[in-house]
Design a protein around this motif. Structure first.
Motif, mmCIF file in Angstrom:
data_model
loop_
_atom_site.group_PDB
_atom_site.id
_atom_site.type_symbol
_atom_site.label_atom_id
_atom_site.label_comp_id
_atom_site.label_asym_id
_atom_site.label_seq_id
_atom_site.Cartn_x
_atom_site.Cartn_y
_atom_site.Cartn_z
ATOM 1 N N GLN A 23 0.788 -1.205 0.022
ATOM 2 C CA GLN A 23 0.133 -0.069 0.025
ATOM 3 C C GLN A 23 0.762 1.183 0.126
ATOM 4 O O GLN A 23 0.546 2.311 -0.546
ATOM 5 C CB GLN A 23 -0.811 0.008 1.184
ATOM 6 N N GLY A 26 1.316 2.768 -3.750
ATOM 7 C CA GLY A 26 0.293 3.621 -4.077
ATOM 8 C C GLY A 26 -0.103 4.818 -3.035
ATOM 9 O O GLY A 26 -0.614 5.716 -3.761
ATOM 10 N N VAL A 27 0.188 4.869 -1.908
ATOM 11 C CA VAL A 27 -0.041 6.091 -1.106
ATOM 12 C C VAL A 27 0.864 7.223 -1.576
ATOM 13 O O VAL A 27 0.631 8.146 -1.756
ATOM 14 C CB VAL A 27 0.187 5.876 0.155
ATOM 15 N N PHE A 29 2.295 7.168 -4.609
ATOM 16 C CA PHE A 29 2.152 7.628 -5.912
ATOM 17 C C PHE A 29 1.172 8.705 -6.197
ATOM 18 O O PHE A 29 0.908 9.681 -6.608
ATOM 19 C CB PHE A 29 1.750 6.379 -6.880
ATOM 20 N N LEU A 30 0.180 8.234 -5.065
ATOM 21 C CA LEU A 30 -1.317 9.386 -5.009
ATOM 22 C C LEU A 30 -0.740 10.681 -4.429
ATOM 23 O O LEU A 30 -1.381 11.708 -4.745
ATOM 24 C CB LEU A 30 -2.415 8.576 -4.038
ATOM 25 N N ALA A 31 0.020 10.525 -3.621
ATOM 26 C CA ALA A 31 0.563 11.927 -2.561
ATOM 27 C C ALA A 31 1.343 12.663 -4.126
ATOM 28 O O ALA A 31 1.235 13.988 -4.089
ATOM 29 C CB ALA A 31 1.395 11.547 -1.661
ATOM 30 N N LEU A 33 1.012 12.559 -7.083
ATOM 31 C CA LEU A 33 0.059 12.812 -7.969
ATOM 32 C C LEU A 33 -0.655 14.159 -7.848
ATOM 33 O O LEU A 33 -1.008 15.084 -8.263
ATOM 34 C CB LEU A 33 -0.895 11.744 -8.450
ATOM 35 N N LEU A 34 -1.215 13.999 -6.299
ATOM 36 C CA LEU A 34 -1.996 15.144 -5.830
ATOM 37 C C LEU A 34 -1.145 16.544 -5.893
ATOM 38 O O LEU A 34 -1.428 17.444 -6.296
ATOM 39 C CB LEU A 34 -2.347 14.940 -4.492
#
Length: 62
Positions: A23, A26-27, A29-31, A33-34
């Motif tokens: 996880q 993914g976390v 990558f999302l950070a 991206l944000l």
């Protein structure tokens, strides 16, 4: 049938879940991206109009 409710739904439990290896990717990558999306959006904003900075008084020509 099992009455196992799973892990407790607390912030600490969520933080522990988000930092485990699968996880965490993914976390992360999302950070990223944000942050990119927010900076892109901030770069597309138009600045507020400022009044013309024409000088009203000039120095005497000598």
């Amino acid at each position: 049938m099992s009455d196992d409710a799973g892990p407790p739904r607390t912030f600490t439990g969520l933080l522990r879940w988000a930092t485990t290896p699968p996880q965490a990717w993914g976390v992360y990558f999302l950070a990223v991206l944000l942050v990119w999306l927010l900076s892109f959006y901030a770069g597309t904003l138009k600045p507020k109009k400022t009044p013309d900075a024409s000088p009203t008084a000039t120095a005497p020509k000598g």
